[in-house]
Design an enzyme around this catalytic site. Structure first.
Site, PDB file in Angstrom:
ATOM      1  NE  ARG A   1       4.030   6.825   1.221  1.00 31.92           N
ATOM      2  CZ  ARG A   1       4.264   5.623   1.762  1.00 31.92           C
ATOM      3  NH1 ARG A   1       4.687   4.611   1.010  1.00 31.92           N
ATOM      4  NH2 ARG A   1       4.072   5.416   3.035  1.00 31.92           N
TER       5      ARG A   1
ATOM      6  CE1 TYR B   1       8.977   5.258   2.518  1.00 34.66           C
ATOM      7  CE2 TYR B   1       7.387   7.058   2.701  1.00 34.66           C
ATOM      8  CZ  TYR B   1       7.908   5.866   3.171  1.00 34.66           C
ATOM      9  OH  TYR B   1       7.370   5.273   4.278  1.00 34.66           O
TER      10      TYR B   1
ATOM     11  CG  HIS C   1      11.070  -1.976   4.845  1.00 39.91           C
ATOM     12  ND1 HIS C   1       9.714  -1.925   4.650  1.00 39.91           N
ATOM     13  CD2 HIS C   1      11.327  -3.119   5.526  1.00 39.91           C
ATOM     14  CE1 HIS C   1       9.174  -2.992   5.196  1.00 39.91           C
ATOM     15  NE2 HIS C   1      10.118  -3.733   5.724  1.00 39.91           N
TER      16      HIS C   1
ATOM     17  NE  ARG D   1       9.962   6.770   8.194  1.00 39.64           N
ATOM     18  CZ  ARG D   1       9.007   6.462   7.303  1.00 39.64           C
ATOM     19  NH1 ARG D   1       9.172   5.420   6.499  1.00 39.64           N
ATOM     20  NH2 ARG D   1       7.913   7.183   7.204  1.00 39.64           N
TER      21      ARG D   1
ATOM     22  CG  ASN E   1       8.287  -1.898   0.526  1.00 40.63           C
ATOM     23  OD1 ASN E   1       7.682  -1.945   1.596  1.00 40.63           O
ATOM     24  ND2 ASN E   1       8.899  -0.809   0.108  1.00 40.63           N
TER      25      ASN E   1
ATOM     26  CD  GLU F   1       9.836  -7.121   5.701  1.00 42.71           C
ATOM     27  OE1 GLU F   1       9.073  -8.096   5.837  1.00 42.71           O
ATOM     28  OE2 GLU F   1      10.120  -6.334   6.624  1.00 42.71           O
TER      29      GLU F   1
ATOM     30  N   PRO G   1       0.789  -1.221   0.000  1.00 44.01           N
ATOM     31  CG  PRO G   1      -0.193  -1.141   2.105  1.00 44.01           C
ATOM     32  CD  PRO G   1       0.484  -2.081   1.155  1.00 44.01           C
ATOM     33  CG  ASN G   2      -0.301   4.309   1.255  1.00 43.18           C
ATOM     34  OD1 ASN G   2      -1.251   4.836   0.691  1.00 43.18           O
ATOM     35  ND2 ASN G   2      -0.393   3.768   2.458  1.00 43.18           N
TER      36      ASN G   2
ATOM     37  CB  ALA H   1       1.583   0.559   6.696  1.00 38.92           C
TER      38      ALA H   1
HETATM   39  C1  DQA Z   1       8.126   1.303   3.826  1.00 45.10           C
HETATM   40  C2  DQA Z   1       8.179   1.596   5.319  1.00 45.10           C
HETATM   41  C3  DQA Z   1       6.820   1.394   5.977  1.00 45.10           C
HETATM   42  O1  DQA Z   1       6.881   1.675   7.361  1.00 45.10           O
HETATM   43  C4  DQA Z   1       5.800   2.319   5.330  1.00 45.10           C
HETATM   44  O2  DQA Z   1       4.522   2.107   5.889  1.00 45.10           O
HETATM   45  C5  DQA Z   1       5.769   2.237   3.860  1.00 45.10           C
HETATM   46  C6  DQA Z   1       7.051   2.119   3.127  1.00 45.10           C
HETATM   47  C7  DQA Z   1       9.469   1.596   3.124  1.00 45.10           C
HETATM   48  O3  DQA Z   1       9.619   1.159   1.986  1.00 45.10           O
HETATM   49  O4  DQA Z   1      10.333   2.283   3.681  1.00 45.10           O
HETATM   50  O5  DQA Z   1       4.724   2.333   3.230  1.00 45.10           O
HETATM   51  O6  DQA Z   1       7.831  -0.072   3.638  1.00 45.10           O
END
Ligand code: DQA
Length: 152
Positions: free
Chosen positions: A21, A26, A103, A110, A77, A101, A13-14, A80
């Site tokens: 964002r 990012y 990130h 954070r 990835n 995984e 998501p996102n 959240a």
């Molecule tokens: C993330 C880190 C997560 O905490 C966050 O909710 C994301 C992106 C990252 O790629 O740094 O959506 O996975």
């Protein structure tokens, strides 16, 4: 010629909002830029990468199930969902494929809620805080693993 290694790359998501964002965290590159980076790197390295994104947990679980028998490894990835999706954890355990995984941000620098990954224990390993390069390093790892197991 040996068959190309197949890697499924799943973004949660996102991540479709990259470039819009929290650009301080990012970066200003878009999701399309990330897709192109991964696809070009895969092509240069003889890997077949399928890059997927979903904002819903169920669809991510369906992607993971589909990887079984169709892909050699997963890069995920979970966004959240990383921090609370036991369902994604269980899906990764179910298919039992080599999984990294990733990130983009260093989640450990954070907010406290980001320090815990419930999905990482279902993965081979984790890369955090190395930006988009994390996905490429994960591909290097998975393709090295495939080469090693072919040798053994
Ligand atoms: C993330 C880190 C997560 O905490 C966050 O909710 C994301 C992106 C990252 O790629 O740094 O959506 O996975």
């Amino acid at each position: 010629m040996a068959e190309k290694m197949k890697i499924m790359v799943i973004n949660g998501p996102n991540l479709n909002m990259l470039g819009v964002r929290e650009v301080g965290i990012y970066g200003s590159e878009s999701y399309a830029d990330l897709e192109a980076l991964i696809e070009n790197y895969a092509n240069e390295n003889g890997i077949e990468a399928t890059v997927l994104q979903s904002n819903s947990e169920g669809e991510i679980i369906d992607f993971i199930h589909h990887a079984l028998g169709n892909y050699d490894g997963i890069i995920i990835n979970p966004g959240a969902y990383t921090h609370y999706s036991y369902a994604i954890h269980d899906a990764l355990i179910s298919v039992n494929l080599p999984t990294v995984e990733v990130h983009i941000s260093n989640v450990y620098k954070r907010e406290e809620f980001r320090h815990k990954s419930v999905t990482a224990p279902a993965c081979t390993g984790q890369i955090a805080g190395l930006g988009f390069r994390g996905y490429l390093l994960a591909m290097d790892y998975l393709s090295g693993e495939a080469t090693d197991s072919a040798k053994n």
